[in-house]
Design a protein around this motif. Structure first.
Motif, PDB file in Angstrom:
ATOM      1  N   SER C 122       0.649  -0.940   0.123  1.00 15.64           N
ATOM      2  CA  SER C 122      -0.110   0.394  -0.199  1.00 15.64           C
ATOM      3  C   SER C 122       0.371   1.194  -0.354  1.00 15.64           C
ATOM      4  N   ILE C 124       3.078   2.162  -1.896  1.00 15.87           N
ATOM      5  CA  ILE C 124       3.345   2.223  -3.665  1.00 15.87           C
ATOM      6  C   ILE C 124       1.741   2.835  -4.050  1.00 15.87           C
ATOM      7  N   ASP C 125       0.456   2.500  -3.476  1.00 15.04           N
ATOM      8  CA  ASP C 125      -0.166   3.032  -4.046  1.00 15.04           C
ATOM      9  C   ASP C 125      -0.600   4.230  -3.767  1.00 15.04           C
ATOM     10  N   GLN C 126      -0.167   5.034  -2.064  1.00 17.57           N
ATOM     11  CA  GLN C 126      -0.055   5.925  -1.105  1.00 17.57           C
ATOM     12  C   GLN C 126       0.211   6.427  -2.191  1.00 17.57           C
ATOM     13  N   VAL C 128       1.546   6.293  -5.608  1.00 22.02           N
ATOM     14  CA  VAL C 128       0.994   6.519  -6.611  1.00 22.02           C
ATOM     15  C   VAL C 128       0.363   7.770  -5.954  1.00 22.02           C
ATOM     16  N   ALA C 129      -1.094   7.713  -5.173  1.00 23.02           N
ATOM     17  CA  ALA C 129      -1.944   8.861  -5.307  1.00 23.02           C
ATOM     18  C   ALA C 129      -1.328  10.254  -4.634  1.00 23.02           C
ATOM     19  N   GLN C 130      -0.641  10.588  -4.781  1.00 25.51           N
ATOM     20  CA  GLN C 130      -0.073  11.913  -4.301  1.00 25.51           C
ATOM     21  C   GLN C 130       0.992  12.222  -4.991  1.00 25.51           C
ATOM     22  N   GLY C 131       0.721  12.222  -6.197  1.00 28.51           N
ATOM     23  CA  GLY C 131       1.183  12.181  -7.483  1.00 28.51           C
ATOM     24  C   GLY C 131       2.815  11.910  -7.651  1.00 28.51           C
ATOM     25  N   VAL C 132       3.630  10.817  -6.923  1.00 34.47           N
ATOM     26  CA  VAL C 132       4.576  10.186  -7.117  1.00 34.47           C
ATOM     27  C   VAL C 132       4.701   9.778  -8.690  1.00 34.47           C
ATOM     28  N   PRO C 133       5.574  11.008  -9.762  1.00 37.71           N
ATOM     29  CA  PRO C 133       5.571  10.342 -11.496  1.00 37.71           C
ATOM     30  C   PRO C 133       6.587   8.815 -11.257  1.00 37.71           C
ATOM     31  N   PHE C 134       6.171   7.501 -10.840  1.00 33.11           N
ATOM     32  CA  PHE C 134       7.181   6.778 -11.360  1.00 33.11           C
ATOM     33  C   PHE C 134       7.327   6.070 -12.605  1.00 33.11           C
ATOM     34  N   GLN C 165      11.613  11.438  -5.149  1.00 35.68           N
ATOM     35  CA  GLN C 165      10.326  11.852  -5.823  1.00 35.68           C
ATOM     36  C   GLN C 165       9.769  11.468  -4.223  1.00 35.68           C
ATOM     37  N   SER C 172       4.671  16.605   0.190  1.00 34.62           N
ATOM     38  CA  SER C 172       3.662  17.521   0.340  1.00 34.62           C
ATOM     39  C   SER C 172       2.499  17.178   1.041  1.00 34.62           C
TER      40      SER C 172
END
Ligand SMILES: Cc1cc2nc3c(=O)[nH]c(=O)nc-3n(C[C@H](O)[C@H](O)[C@H](O)COP(=O)(O)OP(=O)(O)OC[C@H]3O[C@@H](n4cnc5c(N)ncnc54)[C@H](O)[C@@H]3O)c2cc1C
Ligand code: HEM
Ligand code: HEM
Ligand code: SF4
Ligand code: F3S
Ligand code: FES
Lengths: 246, 227, 637
Positions: C122, C124-126, C128-134, C165, C172
């Motif tokens: 989770s 990674i999910d968190q 990604v939801a924050q806008g980390v540009p993986f 990132q 943020s």
């Protein structure tokens, strides 16, 4: 090689400050610029004087702490490199080097070459985020992101918050720094919901901090250690118009 | 503060206003250079064009917007320039801006002010007479008279070069400010910009050069030759 | 004092869910009554502060940096692991758990490691939801790559700046809470003392680095997220300011220090180029995916790499480890590199480097693909060494990088001092004797987002104690003691700069407590370090005053603590008569030069307890029980 340094010294925010001259002797070309200053500082301490204060930490161009105007160029003569990535092989024996802090009203000097960049943090606090609470969010792959968008978003997100754009800009404008974050989040699906408030609040905070207007000199792009492009400024302008008009 | 006022009070808003007025002034320049080149078709055609400009109600209303733009653009230009001068109270001892920014971009306030001065001189010479004088002189005659004077002609040439510089930076800058410029279109915009900072000023310049040459230089040369 | 790790009962895959159910919760309305002081705003600190604030706690966060975005987590490059199995190559929570315990050379707690693997998905999910540009693949899904030691591609990355990132994501989230007034953030404050009232951690004393003033911050719990102590070796990949003062102060107040000798060496760093070198630059381990490591077969071969033909090159990792080849774990790769140089086959001006060659990969994949994967790493290498990796092989050498050791914490991440929680690299918990690549970022964020917010509630709801304000006598006393300490440093006015003494300490640590340790060297270190410490307090020279920004003074305070910590690292290494993970004793190695563990005698966590300035610290042992992962000799052949 030996160099003559004219370095800005200023005790604290309220005192005037002035240039002092120091000499850096038998400097090796492989030394980094900050390592050269370390050697000069060691000499000063040994003589009982206060060393030149400058911000630094990672020394590999990623934390954004270091930053000084070297012979009129933010982060020195190189392109796409922070001060800590500048090596003495960019100078030759006998050179004179003028070293000053970032000069901008929103970046008051704290001491010698250290300036207060907390204005950047306040702009981030105004809207530089996605309001994703911890937990209760979809699987990472739930929303595919087109690779070009993710790559461009990454280019914008690579900003290290060093402030060279403000220092190099004739108007001390923070557009490149602010637009990098606005553009990064505008490019990703996760950033869409708060697109409007984000750009409005961040531009408002930017103006409130006393940064200048952007007249498209593009000096910021030229001096940015992460070579962040002014197309992000254009995107922020678009976002701003879109937020105002829709 | 109403959202419109807030818009124009914000940094981005002020610049958008300048870009819109700047680009509008650019469209005027296109119309104006084409119109003025009619002078080469002789006095009748040019005076007819000039009267048409004075008489036609649509032109008169657009003229109102033109003068509004000619007020707003320099006004905000000055406001923006002044604000930007206050953001660095302590200047650098060494500041190599020219390593990063072209000449035209660094001096838009100067070039703009010269264009403003030009406009004052220009309108007094051409606009006032054709609109307010009791006896309406023929525009063609005005052009002849104006460009028989060496200083006046010289000043026009210089002013046009500086207008060129102003637009050299200004045109693409307006697209950037309106968010219409990115890596793909930057080249195209620069190409179109060349029309505005090179072709149009050149177009305008042919008029003072032509009239001054045939009214002053050619006769002088002929006179010398005749002895 | 008996170490109580509070590991819940039940099967390994139910322990965390059972524990969460059995923990007492703080009623949402009461949450704002509790103040949590978070020291450090790196990945662990920022994510913890943000998550706690979102839950409604009143959070005070501070760091010595000017902004949370400067924390050393920013420098992490390679990536972050998670058992999402997007690559469909057989990864699972259990396999990540198994790999981590095995990679850690069987010196970590199974329960902690399993929980880490369980919650890491989770993260990674968190992010990604924050806008980390993986990095994404061409279908727009998250891209994975394999990372040192792992036989599955479970590492998520954002080009070469994953740490940056992820930290910007956590930063943020923290900014949002600061803006909402839920977190009060103080920049440029350095915690110099832990305040314990009635046996509970109730706050800290921090020095305001701009004014020199001593400021007290009180709360119902203190969280230390202050990073690793790698800089005890002076030259390391850590940021210059990274230090151990926070955890060392806590140690001297009663928080046990676990496994200090487990320090990790990173195999792929840019070698030292001269005595002025202030820091070592890490080249991400992901380079080992496509680069081939080699040294000349002959000793003292000074020919340029291009002039050394294939048959005179020794690709020694591929030779020694057919199955893993260049992807052997960090400690194995580092030791072998040192061995090559000790045999006189080192390369480069200092003869202390090995080649990492991309010639073959450039042909196989083409320049564009290599640029896409490693572009910024190659540029960074070229900036520092003026050599172009696209044309000539890179030179690399191992350097100190990560510290598995740290303050001892139980299953709830609480130290031996009630109310003092320790998360991120500052605690000892999950990596055993050797951290696998890309799992520190995972651990920092797991602690901050998904573990501490639960376990701190259990403590807060059960602690019965009166409110303590930050002007209480205990705080005043600590402020005075910290003030005296600063004055004492300024008064020495000796002849040697802090860096000189720190460099001497680093040399002792690197030579005697570095990659290859032995009893004689460790005893030598245990003699030399106290001498150097004495010299510090007689010879250190710090100019300037204590009442304004003084970076020499800051450094002096940190080196003074390093001079004490270094001794503990040597002591721990001497007492551990075995080799495991980052701790390699030359006396204990298999005939193929592999680390030889002594599981019967040393399968325990060595938790050192401070016993006074003059007395040696006491050793407490927490027995490690392995029910899931069978203790086998770690082999990467
Ligand atoms: C060069 C490099 C590359 C790495 N690459 C990877 C990788 O690819 N994958 C991976 O998983 N891990 C990697 N790591 C490890 C990982 O980055 C760290 O373990 C992790 O980021 C530590 O995070 P943290 O929050 O615990 O501490 P940090 O990020 O170090 O933050 C420490 C915080 O504490 C504050 N602080 C410290 N002391 C005090 C004090 N006394 N008073 C006040 N504030 C204090 C600091 O200001 C800072 O905010 C790398 C590390 C390095 C150095
Ligand atoms: C016909 C005449 C003119 C034309 C076509 C014109 C056009 C433009 C354009 C297109 C821009 C770019 C706007 C932007 O940066 O987004 C510009 C900028 C500018 N103009 Fe003009 N302009 C004219 C006259 C003037 C005058 C008379 C002034 C008087 C001061 C002036 C002052 C400026 C300034 C200061 C700027 C730069 C503003 C900034 O970006 O900071 N211009 N002009
Ligand atoms: C050198 C060549 C030029 C000539 C011969 C010329 C001629 C004229 C004439 C005859 C007029 C009066 C009425 C009309 O025809 O509209 C006029 C008006 C005007 N000119 Fe020019 N002009 C020249 C260049 C310029 C330039 C370069 C500018 C802009 C910077 C300019 C701006 C104006 C404006 C704003 C008006 C008044 C608006 C209007 O009534 O149309 N002119 N010009
Ligand atoms: S945009 Fe570039 S110059 Fe400006 S703060 Fe970010 S990294 Fe520094
Ligand atoms: S240099 Fe300044 S004017 Fe705009 S394009 Fe960059 S912020
Ligand atoms: S010191 Fe970190 S960017 Fe230069």
């Amino acid at each position: 090689m030996n160099l003559t340094l004219h370095v800005w010294r200023q005790k604290n925010a309220s005192s005037a400050g002035a240039f002092k001259t120091y000499s850096a002797t038998n400097v090796s070309p492989d030394m980094s610029f900050l390592e050269m200053l370390d050697v000069v500082n060691a000499g000063l301490v040994k003589k009982g004087e206060e060393p030149i204060a400058f911000d630094h930490d990672c020394r590999e161009g990623i934390c954004g702490s270091c930053g000084m105007m070297i012979n009129g160029r933010a982060h020195g003569p190189g392109r796409g490199a922070a001060t800590c990535q500048l090596h003495m092989r960019s100078f030759k024996d006998g050179d004179t080097v003028v070293i000053e802090p970032w000069r901008a009203k929103p970046f008051p000097v704290i001491k010698d070459l250290i300036v207060d960049r907390s204005a950047f943090d306040r702009i981030m606090e105004a809207g530089g985020y996605v309001s994703a609470k911890t937990g209760g969010i979809p699987d990472g792959n739930a929303v595919p992101v087109p690779k070009p968008d993710a790559d461009e978003a990454f280019d914008a997100a690579a900003c290290i918050g060093c402030g060279a754009c403000v220092a190099a800009c004739p108007n001390s404008s923070a557009m490149l720094f602010v637009s990098a974050k606005v553009s990064h989040l505008a490019l990703l699906p996760q950033g869409q919901v708060e697109r409007k408030e984000r750009v409005l609040r961040m531009v408002e905070q930017m103006d409130e901090e006393g940064f200048g207007n952007c007249s498209n000199n593009y000096a910021c792009e030229a001096e940015c250690p992460k070579e962040i492009s002014v197309t992000h400024i254009a995107r922020m302008n678009r976002e701003y118009l879109r937020a105002k008009l829709t | 503060m109403t959202s419109l006022a807030a818009f124009y009070n914000s940094s981005v808003g002020k610049k958008v206003l300048m870009s819109l007025t700047g680009l509008f002034l650019c469209t005027f320049l296109v119309e104006h250079v084409v119109g003025n080149l009619l002078v080469f078709k002789g006095p009748e055609v040019f005076n007819a064009y000039s009267e048409f400009m004075v008489a036609n109600p649509v032109i008169r209303t657009v003229e109102f917007i033109l003068f509004a733009a000619l007020f707003i653009h320099p006004f905000f230009g000055f406001v923006v320039w002044l604000q930007n001068r206050r953001t660095r109270p302590q200047d650098y001892r060494v500041y190599r801006l020219k390593d990063n920014t072209p000449l035209a971009a660094r001096h838009t306030m100067f070039t703009g002010s010269v264009v403003l001065f030009f406009l004052v001189v220009h309108l007094r010479m051409f606009f006032i007479p054709t609109r307010f004088a009791e006896v309406k002189p023929s525009s063609y005659a005005l052009v002849q008279e104006a460009f028989s004077n060496a200083w006046y002609t010289g000043f026009y040439i210089v002013a046009l070069v500086i207008l060129g510089y102003h637009l050299r930076h200004g045109f693409q800058s307006a697209f950037q400010t309106l968010g219409l410029r990115n890596k793909q279109y930057a080249g195209l915009i620069d190409l179109v910009a060349a029309v505005f900072w090179l072709v149009i000023p050149l177009g305008f310049a042919t008029i003072p050069v032509y009239f001054y040459y045939f009214q002053r230089l050619a006769p002088a040369v002929m006179a010398v030759g005749a002895h | 004092m008996k170490l109580e790790s509070n590991i819940p009962s039940g099967p390994i895959d139910k322990k965390w869910s059972n524990h969460r159910f059995s923990m007492k919760l703080v009623n949402p309305a009461n949450k704002r009554k509790y103040t949590v002081v978070v020291v450090g705003t790196g990945l662990a600190g920022a994510s913890a502060a943000a998550s706690l604030a979102e839950l409604g706690y009143n959070v005070i966060a501070l760091c010595y940096h000017e902004s949370p975005r400067r924390a050393h987590s920013i420098a992490a490059q390679g990536g972050i692991n998670a058992p999402k199995n997007y690559s469909n190559d057989g990864d699972s929570v259990y396999r990540l758990f198994y790999d981590t315990v095995k990679g850690g050379d069987y010196r970590a707690r199974e329960a902690n490691v399993y929980r880490l693997a369980e919650v890491s998905g989770s993260i990674i999910d968190q992010c990604v939801a924050q806008g980390v540009p993986f990095a994404r693949d061409y279908a727009g899904y998250l891209d994975n790559r394999s990372f040192g030691g792992a036989q599955v591609a479970r590492t998520f990355y954002a080009r070469g700046q994953t740490g940056q990132q992820l930290l910007l994501g956590a930063y943020s989230a923290l900014c949002r809470q600061i803006d909402a007034g839920k977190v009060k953030f103080f920049d440029r404050r350095e915690m110099l003392e832990l305040v314990v009232v009635d046996g509970q951690a109730r706050g800290i004393v921090a020095r305001n680095l701009r004014t020199g003033a001593m400021e007290s911050y009180a709360g119902e719990a203190v969280v230390l997220a202050t990073g690793g102590y790698g800089n005890v070796f002076y030259l390391s990949t850590n940021a210059k300011a990274s230090n151990a003062t926070a955890i060392w102060r806590a140690y001297k107040k009663g928080a046990f220090f676990a496994n200090p000798c487990y320090t990790q060496i990173h195999p792929t760093c840019i070698p030292v180029s001269g005595s002025h070198q202030s820091k070592l630059t890490l080249m991400s381990e992901s380079l080992r995916n496509d680069g081939r490591v080699w040294v000349p077969k002959r000793q003292g071969d000074t020919r340029k790499p291009a002039d050394i033909p294939e048959n005179e090159r020794d690709y020694y990792l591929e030779r020694l480890y057919p199955s893993f080849g260049n992807l052997v774990p960090r400690d194995v790769a580092s030791r072998r590199a040192k061995e090559m140089c000790d045999e006189g086959r080192g390369v480069g001006p200092t003869k202390l480097a090995v080649y990492l060659d991309f010639a073959e990969a450039l042909q196989r994949l083409g320049t564009e693909v290599i640029r896409e994967r490693y572009g910024n790493l190659f540029d960074m290498y070229k900036l520092i060494t003026a050599e172009d990796p696209y044309k000539t092989p890179m030179r690399i050498y191992p350097a100190i990088h990560y510290t598995m050791g740290g303050l001892w914490v139980d299953y709830n991440l609480m130290s031996t001092i009630p109310g003092l929680f320790v998360i991120g690299e500052a605690n000892f918990s999950d990596h055993g004797a050797n951290r696998l690549g890309a799992s520190a970022l995972m651990q920092g964020l797991a602690d901050g987002y998904f573990i501490l917010p639960y376990t701190i509630g259990d403590y807060l709801s059960t602690m019965k104690s009166k409110p303590v304000k930050n002007d209480a006598p205990e705080f005043k006393a600590e402020e005075r003691s910290v003030d005296d300490r600063v004055r004492k440093i300024l008064k020495v006015n000796g002849s040697r700069t802090v860096d000189e003494i720190h460099r001497d300490l680093g040399k002792i640590m690197w030579d005697d407590v570095g990659m290859a340790r032995n009893a004689k060297g460790l005893r030598n270190a245990l003699e030399k370090i106290p001498e150097l410490r004495k010299q510090f307090w007689e010879e250190v020279k710090v100019t300037g005053s204590g009442s304004d920004l003084n970076m020499e003074l800051e450094k002096a305070g940190r080196v003074a603590d390093f001079l004490e910590l270094g001794e503990l690292v040597a002591r721990d290494a001497l007492h551990r008569d075995e080799s495991c993970g980052g701790h390699f004793r030359e006396e204990y190695q298999t005939d193929e030069g592999e680390a030889k563990r002594n599981d019967k005698k040393f399968a325990y966590v060595a938790a050192w307890e401070f016993a006074g300035e003059k007395k040696a610290p006491r050793l407490n042992q927490e027995k490690l029980v392995f029910e899931e992962v069978h203790l086998t000799q770690r082999s990467y052949k």
